[in-house]
Design a protein around this motif. Structure first.
Motif, short mmCIF file in Angstrom:
data_model
loop_
_atom_site.label_atom_id
_atom_site.label_comp_id
_atom_site.label_asym_id
_atom_site.label_seq_id
_atom_site.Cartn_x
_atom_site.Cartn_y
_atom_site.Cartn_z
N PRO A 1 4.22 -135.61 9.27
CA PRO A 1 3.50 -135.15 8.24
C PRO A 1 4.18 -133.79 7.61
O PRO A 1 4.56 -132.95 8.46
CB PRO A 1 2.08 -135.03 8.60
N ARG A 2 4.23 -133.85 6.42
CA ARG A 2 4.78 -132.43 5.76
C ARG A 2 4.02 -131.22 6.34
O ARG A 2 4.93 -130.39 6.22
CB ARG A 2 4.74 -132.50 4.22
N GLU A 3 2.95 -131.01 6.55
CA GLU A 3 2.13 -130.04 6.79
C GLU A 3 2.67 -129.62 8.42
O GLU A 3 2.47 -128.38 8.60
CB GLU A 3 0.78 -130.34 6.97
N GLY A 4 3.25 -130.37 9.21
CA GLY A 4 3.70 -130.12 10.25
C GLY A 4 5.06 -129.64 10.25
O GLY A 4 5.88 -128.96 11.32
N ASP A 5 6.00 -129.74 9.29
CA ASP A 5 7.33 -129.37 9.15
C ASP A 5 7.39 -127.74 9.04
O ASP A 5 6.60 -127.02 8.40
CB ASP A 5 7.87 -129.91 7.90
N ARG A 6 8.19 -127.25 10.07
CA ARG A 6 8.20 -125.94 9.90
C ARG A 6 8.64 -125.29 8.75
O ARG A 6 8.34 -124.14 8.53
CB ARG A 6 9.33 -125.37 11.24
N HIS A 7 9.27 -125.89 7.73
CA HIS A 7 9.84 -125.33 6.69
C HIS A 7 8.79 -125.52 5.32
O HIS A 7 9.15 -125.19 4.27
CB HIS A 7 11.04 -125.75 6.32
N TYR A 8 7.73 -126.08 5.70
CA TYR A 8 6.48 -126.37 4.84
C TYR A 8 5.66 -125.00 4.01
O TYR A 8 5.70 -125.13 2.98
CB TYR A 8 5.57 -127.36 5.36
N ALA A 9 5.96 -124.03 4.97
CA ALA A 9 5.48 -122.87 4.43
C ALA A 9 6.39 -122.20 3.16
O ALA A 9 5.81 -121.58 2.19
CB ALA A 9 5.41 -121.85 5.57
N ALA A 10 7.72 -122.42 3.21
CA ALA A 10 8.64 -122.29 2.27
C ALA A 10 8.20 -122.86 0.88
O ALA A 10 8.23 -122.56 -0.16
CB ALA A 10 9.88 -122.43 2.47
N PHE A 11 7.82 -124.21 0.91
CA PHE A 11 7.37 -125.02 -0.08
C PHE A 11 6.07 -124.44 -0.88
O PHE A 11 6.06 -124.14 -2.02
CB PHE A 11 7.08 -126.56 0.21
N GLU A 12 5.27 -124.15 0.16
CA GLU A 12 3.76 -123.77 -0.55
C GLU A 12 4.20 -122.29 -1.06
O GLU A 12 3.58 -121.89 -2.06
CB GLU A 12 2.99 -123.29 0.90
N GLU A 13 5.06 -121.51 -0.43
CA GLU A 13 5.48 -119.98 -0.80
C GLU A 13 5.96 -120.02 -2.38
O GLU A 13 5.65 -119.45 -3.19
CB GLU A 13 6.22 -119.37 0.12
N TYR A 14 6.85 -121.10 -2.41
CA TYR A 14 7.37 -121.25 -3.53
C TYR A 14 6.64 -121.91 -4.72
O TYR A 14 6.51 -121.30 -5.84
CB TYR A 14 8.53 -122.42 -3.47
N ARG A 15 5.42 -122.74 -4.43
CA ARG A 15 4.62 -122.96 -5.43
C ARG A 15 3.67 -121.94 -5.83
O ARG A 15 3.43 -121.65 -6.97
CB ARG A 15 3.63 -124.12 -4.96
N ARG A 16 3.35 -120.93 -4.84
CA ARG A 16 2.51 -119.88 -4.99
C ARG A 16 3.25 -118.85 -5.94
O ARG A 16 2.45 -118.36 -6.94
CB ARG A 16 2.16 -119.24 -3.81
N ARG A 17 4.27 -118.73 -5.79
CA ARG A 17 5.01 -117.79 -6.59
C ARG A 17 5.43 -118.14 -7.87
O ARG A 17 5.42 -117.28 -8.82
CB ARG A 17 6.50 -117.27 -5.80
N THR A 18 5.53 -119.46 -8.07
CA THR A 18 6.16 -119.82 -9.53
C THR A 18 4.96 -120.66 -10.32
O THR A 18 5.34 -120.79 -11.56
CB THR A 18 7.29 -120.81 -9.25
N ILE A 19 3.93 -121.27 -9.99
CA ILE A 19 3.10 -122.08 -10.49
C ILE A 19 2.47 -121.22 -11.71
O ILE A 19 2.22 -121.97 -12.74
CB ILE A 19 1.89 -122.49 -9.48
N ALA A 20 2.13 -120.19 -11.67
CA ALA A 20 1.48 -119.42 -12.78
C ALA A 20 2.30 -119.36 -14.11
O ALA A 20 1.81 -119.55 -15.30
CB ALA A 20 1.18 -118.06 -12.45
N THR A 21 3.55 -119.62 -14.03
CA THR A 21 4.59 -119.66 -15.01
C THR A 21 5.39 -120.88 -15.28
O THR A 21 6.26 -121.07 -16.35
CB THR A 21 5.65 -118.32 -15.18
N ALA A 22 5.00 -121.58 -14.40
CA ALA A 22 5.49 -123.14 -14.55
C ALA A 22 5.31 -123.91 -15.69
O ALA A 22 4.25 -123.94 -16.01
CB ALA A 22 5.50 -123.78 -12.89
N ARG A 23 6.31 -124.76 -16.00
CA ARG A 23 6.06 -125.89 -16.97
C ARG A 23 6.78 -127.23 -16.38
O ARG A 23 7.79 -127.09 -15.76
CB ARG A 23 6.57 -125.45 -18.39
N CYS A 24 6.21 -128.30 -17.06
CA CYS A 24 6.73 -129.53 -16.71
C CYS A 24 8.30 -129.56 -17.14
O CYS A 24 8.58 -129.14 -18.17
CB CYS A 24 6.19 -130.39 -17.37
N ALA A 25 9.26 -129.86 -16.40
CA ALA A 25 10.65 -129.80 -16.81
C ALA A 25 11.04 -130.75 -17.92
O ALA A 25 11.92 -130.45 -18.74
CB ALA A 25 11.41 -130.37 -15.38
N MET A 26 10.26 -131.70 -18.34
CA MET A 26 10.57 -132.44 -19.42
C MET A 26 10.09 -131.64 -20.62
O MET A 26 10.59 -131.52 -21.64
CB MET A 26 9.73 -133.87 -19.31
#
Length: 138
Positions: free
Chosen positions: A22-47
């Motif tokens: 499962p992704r939650e067990g991946d040792r790099h999943y924290a980087a995914f969550e950190e990227y989301r936390r850092r960017t979601i406020a200004t993110a827009r759909c790529a389309m």
């Protein structure tokens, strides 16, 4: 000249997902969550970013693994990934890259990610065409 028209498409095929944790067990999943936390406020759909106004977006924003899905990471040919992504040079850098920002993670609204016009639903040819024809996928 063929008149403009809408056409329904149905695609059916099988894909093979290798064994994976499962992704939650991946040792790099924290980087995914950190990227989301850092960017979601200004993110827009790529389309929406690509087209500006006039593209149909719906649902919340989701991060899409643009080049390699986490679930198939155990079966990629690392040499092929390294050809296309110079920041990947060994297994460790691949695992970090898989769950990290700019070249691998792309924000899409639910409609363009998993909905009827989503990258996980339409064929690759249709997704590519939609990058240049905003009204192609309905």
């Amino acid at each position: 000249m063929v008149a403009a028209h809408d056409q329904s498409e149905t695609h059916r095929y099988r894909v093979h997902y290798p064994d994976h944790a499962p992704r939650e067990g991946d040792r790099h999943y924290a980087a995914f969550e950190e990227y989301r936390r850092r960017t979601i406020a200004t993110a827009r759909c790529a389309m929406a970013v690509r087209y500006g106004t006039g593209v149909h977006c719906a649902g919340g924003l989701e991060l899409h693994h643009a080049a390699v899905e986490f679930a198939v990471a155990n079966e990629v040919d690392l040499s092929l990934v390294m050809r296309d992504f110079p920041e990947v040079h060994d297994q460790e850098s691949f695992e970090r890259w898989l769950e990290s920002g700019a070249t691998q993670l792309v924000y899409l609204c639910t409609h363009h990610h998993r909905g009827s016009a989503g990258v996980h639903v339409v064929s690759a040819a249709d997704w590519s065409a939609a990058q240049y024809a905003p009204g192609f996928l309905l």
